[in-house]
Design a protein around this motif. Structure first.
Motif, PDB file in Angstrom:
ATOM      1  N   GLN A 178      54.054 -50.628  28.171  1.00 45.34           N
ATOM      2  CA  GLN A 178      54.005 -50.975  26.749  1.00 45.34           C
ATOM      3  C   GLN A 178      52.861 -51.921  26.406  1.00 45.34           C
ATOM      4  N   VAL A 179      52.135 -52.401  27.416  1.00 50.56           N
ATOM      5  CA  VAL A 179      51.064 -53.369  27.158  1.00 50.56           C
ATOM      6  C   VAL A 179      49.751 -52.853  27.735  1.00 50.56           C
ATOM      7  N   PRO A 180      48.620 -53.322  27.234  1.00 50.50           N
ATOM      8  CA  PRO A 180      47.316 -52.870  27.739  1.00 50.50           C
ATOM      9  C   PRO A 180      47.154 -53.212  29.219  1.00 50.50           C
ATOM     10  N   PRO A 181      46.490 -52.348  29.986  1.00 53.37           N
ATOM     11  CA  PRO A 181      46.268 -52.615  31.415  1.00 53.37           C
ATOM     12  C   PRO A 181      45.612 -53.953  31.708  1.00 53.37           C
ATOM     13  N   THR A 182      44.810 -54.452  30.768  1.00 50.11           N
ATOM     14  CA  THR A 182      44.135 -55.736  30.981  1.00 50.11           C
ATOM     15  C   THR A 182      45.112 -56.902  31.088  1.00 50.11           C
ATOM     16  N   LYS A 183      46.351 -56.694  30.636  1.00 47.28           N
ATOM     17  CA  LYS A 183      47.348 -57.768  30.670  1.00 47.28           C
ATOM     18  C   LYS A 183      48.340 -57.625  31.831  1.00 47.28           C
TER      19      LYS A 183
ATOM     20  N   MET B 174      48.370 -60.491  34.491  1.00 40.95           N
ATOM     21  CA  MET B 174      48.894 -61.727  33.910  1.00 40.95           C
ATOM     22  C   MET B 174      50.426 -61.684  33.846  1.00 40.95           C
ATOM     23  N   ILE B 175      50.976 -60.557  33.400  1.00 40.50           N
ATOM     24  CA  ILE B 175      52.430 -60.428  33.284  1.00 40.50           C
ATOM     25  C   ILE B 175      53.076 -60.459  34.664  1.00 40.50           C
ATOM     26  N   ARG B 176      52.465 -59.779  35.619  1.00 44.10           N
ATOM     27  CA  ARG B 176      53.005 -59.781  36.985  1.00 44.10           C
ATOM     28  C   ARG B 176      52.935 -61.177  37.596  1.00 44.10           C
ATOM     29  N   THR B 177      51.861 -61.915  37.307  1.00 45.69           N
ATOM     30  CA  THR B 177      51.722 -63.276  37.824  1.00 45.69           C
ATOM     31  C   THR B 177      52.784 -64.194  37.227  1.00 45.69           C
ATOM     32  N   GLU B 178      53.015 -64.063  35.935  1.00 44.76           N
ATOM     33  CA  GLU B 178      54.045 -64.879  35.285  1.00 44.76           C
ATOM     34  C   GLU B 178      55.421 -64.579  35.870  1.00 44.76           C
ATOM     35  N   PHE B 179      55.692 -63.293  36.102  1.00 47.82           N
ATOM     36  CA  PHE B 179      56.973 -62.917  36.691  1.00 47.82           C
ATOM     37  C   PHE B 179      57.086 -63.457  38.113  1.00 47.82           C
ATOM     38  N   PHE B 180      56.007 -63.391  38.853  1.00 49.98           N
ATOM     39  CA  PHE B 180      55.970 -63.924  40.219  1.00 49.98           C
ATOM     40  C   PHE B 180      56.321 -65.413  40.227  1.00 49.98           C
ATOM     41  N   ASN B 181      55.720 -66.176  39.334  1.00 48.96           N
ATOM     42  CA  ASN B 181      55.966 -67.618  39.284  1.00 48.96           C
ATOM     43  C   ASN B 181      57.427 -67.929  38.972  1.00 48.96           C
ATOM     44  N   ARG B 182      58.049 -67.123  38.119  1.00 45.18           N
ATOM     45  CA  ARG B 182      59.467 -67.334  37.806  1.00 45.18           C
ATOM     46  C   ARG B 182      60.349 -66.926  38.994  1.00 45.18           C
ATOM     47  N   ALA B 183      60.001 -65.788  39.588  1.00 48.78           N
ATOM     48  CA  ALA B 183      60.824 -65.247  40.674  1.00 48.78           C
ATOM     49  C   ALA B 183      60.840 -66.176  41.883  1.00 48.78           C
ATOM     50  N   VAL B 184      59.715 -66.809  42.185  1.00 43.84           N
ATOM     51  CA  VAL B 184      59.640 -67.715  43.337  1.00 43.84           C
ATOM     52  C   VAL B 184      60.631 -68.861  43.187  1.00 43.84           C
ATOM     53  N   GLN B 185      60.876 -69.285  41.961  1.00 42.64           N
ATOM     54  CA  GLN B 185      61.814 -70.368  41.720  1.00 42.64           C
ATOM     55  C   GLN B 185      63.263 -69.917  41.849  1.00 42.64           C
ATOM     56  N   GLU B 186      63.513 -68.630  41.662  1.00 46.91           N
ATOM     57  CA  GLU B 186      64.890 -68.138  41.577  1.00 46.91           C
ATOM     58  C   GLU B 186      65.393 -67.462  42.847  1.00 46.91           C
ATOM     59  N   PHE B 187      64.503 -66.753  43.577  1.00 49.91           N
ATOM     60  CA  PHE B 187      64.951 -65.909  44.687  1.00 49.91           C
ATOM     61  C   PHE B 187      64.528 -66.471  46.043  1.00 49.91           C
ATOM     62  N   ASP B 188      65.320 -66.117  47.056  1.00 53.27           N
ATOM     63  CA  ASP B 188      65.064 -66.583  48.418  1.00 53.27           C
ATOM     64  C   ASP B 188      64.452 -65.499  49.310  1.00 53.27           C
TER      65      ASP B 188
ATOM     66  N   CYS C  24      63.881 -54.787  40.350  1.00 58.25           N
ATOM     67  CA  CYS C  24      62.929 -54.891  39.238  1.00 58.25           C
ATOM     68  C   CYS C  24      61.907 -53.768  39.323  1.00 58.25           C
ATOM     69  N   HIS C  25      61.744 -53.037  38.216  1.00 56.12           N
ATOM     70  CA  HIS C  25      60.687 -52.051  38.085  1.00 56.12           C
ATOM     71  C   HIS C  25      59.560 -52.643  37.246  1.00 56.12           C
ATOM     72  N   TYR C  26      58.335 -52.331  37.603  1.00 54.53           N
ATOM     73  CA  TYR C  26      57.207 -52.763  36.787  1.00 54.53           C
ATOM     74  C   TYR C  26      57.049 -51.869  35.556  1.00 54.53           C
ATOM     75  N   TYR C  27      57.374 -50.591  35.724  1.00 49.60           N
ATOM     76  CA  TYR C  27      57.253 -49.620  34.631  1.00 49.60           C
ATOM     77  C   TYR C  27      58.600 -48.928  34.417  1.00 49.60           C
ATOM     78  N   LYS C  28      58.806 -48.407  33.232  1.00 44.90           N
ATOM     79  CA  LYS C  28      60.001 -47.614  32.977  1.00 44.90           C
ATOM     80  C   LYS C  28      59.980 -46.383  33.877  1.00 44.90           C
ATOM     81  N   SER C  29      61.112 -46.070  34.473  1.00 46.55           N
ATOM     82  CA  SER C  29      61.188 -44.959  35.416  1.00 46.55           C
ATOM     83  C   SER C  29      61.077 -43.608  34.723  1.00 46.55           C
ATOM     84  N   ASN C  30      60.265 -42.717  35.285  1.00 43.34           N
ATOM     85  CA  ASN C  30      60.171 -41.350  34.772  1.00 43.34           C
ATOM     86  C   ASN C  30      61.465 -40.576  34.985  1.00 43.34           C
ATOM     87  N   PHE C  31      62.275 -41.029  35.954  1.00 47.36           N
ATOM     88  CA  PHE C  31      63.524 -40.340  36.278  1.00 47.36           C
ATOM     89  C   PHE C  31      64.743 -41.027  35.661  1.00 47.36           C
TER      90      PHE C  31
END
Length: 334
Positions: A48-53, A56-70, A29-36
């Motif tokens: 694609q989203v304002p830095p202020t968000k 929040m987006i990383r936290t939401e992804f974290f909560n989902r990932a904890v349920q799915e990955f070991d 998983c990349h947080y940003y689109k790769s320059n390369f």
């Protein structure tokens, strides 16, 4: 066992592909689109989203990932959240965690200069900030990975266990294209991610000196091109120059060797013996780069054999499938 690699880098993509081939469920998983233009399995597209968000987006992804990955395999010292507050929760949940340090995230000039490298420079001069990050990470992560002994001194005091696992390359994506023994004007390619740190000025000076003294050679320096485009240019080259200050080789050297190209790079004193004895890199520093290039350009008949040695070296020591097996074994130990 399901494994998640994050937050960026071409090595993550290569490793996850290889892990899946040997039967380990893995996603990058990349947080940003790769320059390369690297293509991970997942991307949050935070650009694609304002830095202020972002948090929040990383936290939401974290909560989902904890349920799915070991298993969570972090790279470059970054985790789900900027303050690493996710690590305590991962530990409480009994998740397996490992961090892989890649170089600029841990190199400190004060330590680098203890090893007799007069050319070394570092990307981030704030050593207190680097140490602070390492302390936060190692408070909850016991296992760290580095690619070689050059990086070992920067992390040795922080983690309970440090594993040396070499960089990986998918050899099937790099069909060798060996240089001609009769090359009249060899093409030299240099692709610095950071010109000052990689010693680009010394490359320019050495090639200008060659030209002034009557040696036919062409230099192409790559900046801000996609990885796919860069590899096509590497294929047309006769030799590769990697980094001249750090004192060890990186992914660019591996790709050059995989393509059957002679590779020039600076390996600092005391480090050569820690690599496999077959390492065919032409060892050059800023002071002797001209002399080394003169030998290569003046004797193009050496180039194909050096290319063959390089390809054999990466096949033996850096095949992504072999590295994936080492990682899978480490994950079982965590």
């Amino acid at each position: 066992m399901k494994v998640l690699h994050l937050p960026y880098g071409g090595q993550m993509v290569t490793l996850c592909s290889a892990l899946r081939e040997i039967g380990v469920e893995a996603a990058s998983c990349h947080y940003y689109k790769s320059n390369f233009n690297f293509k991970p399995d997942l991307c949050l597209h935070l650009q694609q989203v304002p830095p202020t968000k972002h948090v929040m987006i990383r936290t939401e992804f974290f909560n989902r990932a904890v349920q799915e990955f070991d298993v969570f395999h972090f790279h470059f010292g970054q985790t789900f959240l900027p303050d690493h507050s996710d690590l305590e929760y991962l530990k409480k949940m009994g998740k397996k965690v490992v961090v892989q340090h890649r170089g600029s995230d841990v190199r400190r000039l004060s330590i680098a200069r203890q090893y007799g490298n007069p050319y070394v420079q570092v990307k981030y001069p704030d050593e207190k900030a680097i140490v602070s990050e390492l302390r936060k990470l190692s408070a909850f992560i016991d296992h760290a990975i580095v690619a070689d002994h050059e990086l070992l001194p920067y992390v040795r005091e922080f983690y309970k266990q440090i594993h040396i696992i070499r960089q990986a390359i998918d050899l099937r994506r790099f069909e060798p294209s060996y240089p001609s023994a009769a090359a009249k004007a060899p093409l030299i390619v240099h692709a610095p991610s950071h010109s000052f740190i990689k010693g680009t000025q010394f490359v320019r000076e050495a090639v200008r000196k060659l030209e002034k003294r009557g040696y036919a050679a062409k230099l192409q320096i790559l900046h801000r091109v996609s990885h796919e485009e860069a590899v096509q240019i590497y294929k047309r080259s006769d030799m590769i120059i990697d980094q001249l200050r750090i004192g060890s080789f990186g992914i660019f050297s591996l790709e050059g060797m995989a393509l059957g190209k002679p590779v020039v790079c600076y390996i600092r004193d005391g480090l050569l013996d820690t690599y496999p004895k077959e390492l065919p890199i032409i060892n050059a520093n800023p002071d002797n780069l001209y002399d080394q290039l003169k030998r290569l350009v003046g004797h193009p008949e050496r180039l194909p054999e050096l290319g063959l040695q390089g390809r054999a070296y990466v096949e033996m020591h850096h095949d992504s499938l072999k590295i994936a097996k080492q990682l899978a074994e480490l994950y079982r130990q965590l």
